[in-house]
Design an enzyme around this catalytic site. Structure first.
Site, short mmCIF file in Angstrom:
data_model
loop_
_atom_site.label_atom_id
_atom_site.label_comp_id
_atom_site.label_asym_id
_atom_site.label_seq_id
_atom_site.Cartn_x
_atom_site.Cartn_y
_atom_site.Cartn_z
NE ARG A 138 -4.02 -1.96 0.27
CZ ARG A 138 -4.06 -3.05 -0.48
NH1 ARG A 138 -3.11 -3.24 -1.38
NH2 ARG A 138 -5.03 -3.93 -0.34
CE LYS B 166 -8.76 -2.00 -2.32
NZ LYS B 166 -8.64 -2.44 -3.73
#
Length: 433
Positions: free
Chosen positions: A372, A410
Site C-alpha cells: 500500500r 486502502k
C-alpha cells in the site's frame, strides 16, 4: 617426505590433464615407496649372504641395491620439489623405473665381464615383476611404459652382445625369449591403455555430473535464498519461519500497462530485464533478499532469512540507489520512466511453497502495508510508513523526511506516512499533505 598426499576432489580440476597430473604424481610417489620397501626388506638377506660367502659379486649386489635406493630417494625429492611440472614426472618415472630394472642388468653385465662367463639366462621373473608392478601402481601412459621396457630389452639383447656376452642359452632360444617378453609388455601396456581410457571417460562423466549439479544449485539459488536452499536439500519438510521485524520494499513502474500496449513483446521483456537486472545487482550489493517480481512490480526484503540489525537502513539505501539507477537508465535509453517505491517495517511469516516450482514468499500485514505504501505513493518518490521512519531516525540515518498525511490507505484507514528524499541532509521533519 614419506607421507601419502591426498588427491584433491575431482571438482577442483577443470581439465582431465590437470587431474591426471596430480593423480600420477601421487601414484608415482606410491610406486617409488614400494620400490624402496622392496629393497629394504631384501637388504638384510643380501648382507647375510655376503657375510657367509665373502664374494665380490655379492658385495656388488648390495652396492647396486644401495644405489637403487639412493636414486629412488632422489626421485622422491624431485616429485616434492617440482610437483606442478609434467616433464619432471616423466623424467622421474624413467629414472625410477630404470634404477630398478637397468641397474640389475648392469650388475649382470659387470659380473659376466669380470668372470668371463655368459649371462646364463634372462631374469624373466624380475622383468615381469617390475613391468607389472609399474603398470598397476603407476599407470602413467602406455607409451612411457613402452619406453621403459624397451630400455631394458634393448640393453639386454643389444648392449650385452656388443660387449661379447652371451645372453641366450640353448635351453631358452631367442624366439622364446622374445615371445615371452612380447607378451609381458603387451599385457602391461594394454592394461595401462585401458586404465587410461577408463579414467578419461570416468573424469568426463564426473565433470558432467558436477557441472549439472552446479547448474542445478545455481538455479535453486536464483529461486531461493542460500540458507533456505540448503535446508530444503537436507529435508523435504515444510519450511516456515516467523520474523519479528523485517523491512519490505515494493517498487512499481508508473503507467507500465499503457507502455506495453505500444511495444512488442520482445521490447517489453527486454526493458523489464534491463531495469530489474540493475535492481538485482543493487539488492546483492546491499545484502538484501529479492523475493519476487509481479509483472512490473519488484519486491525485496531485509532481515531474512538471516536476521539483520540495520534492515531498514539497508532497504532505504537501496531505494535511493534504485531511483538513481532508473535515472541513469532513462538517460541512456532516452526514456522517461517513473518509479513508485513503498517501504514498511514489521513482522512477517516466510516460507517455501510449491511442489515443482518452489517459491520463497512472505505473508502478513507488513507485506500488505508495504504494498500500500507503494500503490498510494507518488511517482519518483520513496514513501515509507511511520514504523520504518522510526527505525531510520532511531538509528541516526541521515535523510530528509517529509510528513505526509494522515492519508487514507486502502484496507488500513488513515495513516501517517513520510516521503524520504535521496539526500544526505539532517533536516527537521516537514509536513507535506
Amino acid at each position: 617426505m614419506f607421507g601419502f598426499p591426498k588427491l584433491a576432489p575431482i571438482y577442483e580440476f577443470k581439465t582431465y590433464d590437470q587431474w591426471r597430473h596430480q593423480f600420477m604424481r601421487r601414484r608415482l610417489r606410491l610406486g617409488i615407496l614400494f620400490g624402496l620397501l622392496y629393497f629394504i626388506t631384501f637388504l638384510p638377506l643380501d648382507t647375510l649372504k655376503y657375510l657367509s660367502s665373502r664374494e665380490l659379486a655379492d658385495l656388488l649386489w648390495i652396492v647396486t641395491n644401495v644405489i637403487r635406493m639412493g636414486l629412488l630417494l632422489f626421485c622422491l625429492g624431485l616429485i616434492r620439489k617440482n610437483s606442478n611440472r609434467p616433464r619432471h614426472l616423466t623424467a622421474v618415472f624413467l629414472v625410477a623405473s630404470w634404477s630398478i630394472s637397468l641397474l640389475h642388468r648392469f650388475h649382470e653385465t659387470y659380473v659376466g665381464l669380470a668372470s668371463q662367463t655368459p649371462i646364463s639366462e634372462p631374469d624373466l621373473f624380475s622383468w615381469a615383476l617390475s613391468f607389472i608392478t609399474q603398470a598397476t601402481l603407476i599407470p602413467v601412459g602406455w607409451p612411457l611404459h613402452l619406453i621403459s621396457q624397451l630400455g631394458v630389452i634393448v640393453y639386454y639383447l643389444v648392449v650385452n652382445p656388443l660387449l661379447g656376452l652371451q645372453v641366450v642359452t640353448p635351453g631358452l632360444p631367442a624366439a622364446s625369449l622374445l615371445l615371452n617378453t612380447f607378451w609381458i609388455c603387451c599385457i602391461c601396456n594394454c592394461s595401462v591403455y585401458f586404465y587410461e581410457k577408463l579414467s578419461r571417460e570416468n573424469f568426463a562423466i564426473n565433470r558432467q555430473l558436477l557441472e549439472a549439479q552446479e547448474k542445478s544449485e545455481r538455479l535453486l539459488l536464483n529461486i531461493l535464498p542460500g540458507p533456505i536452499a540448503e535446508q530444503l536439500k537436507r529435508s523435504p519438510d515444510i519450511i516456515a519461519e516467523s520474523f519479528a521485524e523485517v523491512t519490505v520494499l515494493f517498487a512499481d513502474i508508473v503507467n507500465f500497462t499503457q507502455m506495453t500496449e505500444q511495444q512488442s513483446a520482445t521490447n517489453v521483456v527486454d526493458f523489464l530485464n534491463q531495469v530489474f537486472s540493475r535492481f538485482d545487482r543493487l539488492a546483492e550489493s546491499h545484502g538484501l533478499e529479492k523475493i519476487k517480481t509481479i509483472g512490473d512490480a519488484y519486491m525485496v526484503a531485509a532481515g531474512l532469512p538471516q536476521p539483520q540489525e540495520n534492515h531498514a537502513a539497508a532497504v532505504a539505501a537501496m531505494a535511493v540507489e534504485m531511483q538513481k539507477a532508473l535515472a541513469e537508465f532513462n538517460a541512456e535509453t532516452n526514456q522517461s520512466i517513473a518509479l513508485r517505491i513503498g517501504i514498511h517495517t514489521g513482522p512477517v511469516v516466510a516460507g517455501v511453497i510449491g511442489l515443482k516450482k518452489f517459491a520463497y514468499d512472505l505473508w502478513g500485514d507488513t507485506v500488505n502495508t508495504a504494498s500500500r505504501m507503494e500503490s498510494h505513493g507518488i511517482p519518483n518518490r520513496i514513501q515509507i510508513s511511520e514504523a520504518t521512519y522510526r527505525c531510520l531516525r532511531e538509528n541516526g540515518e541521515r535523510y530528509e523526511f517529509h510528513q505526509r498525511g494522515p492519508i487514507v490507505i486502502k484496507g488500513k484507514g488513515a495513516m501517517v506516512t513520510y516521503l524520504m528524499d535521496p539526500q544526505t541532509t539532517d533536516t527537521a521533519v516537514s509536513s507535506l499533505v
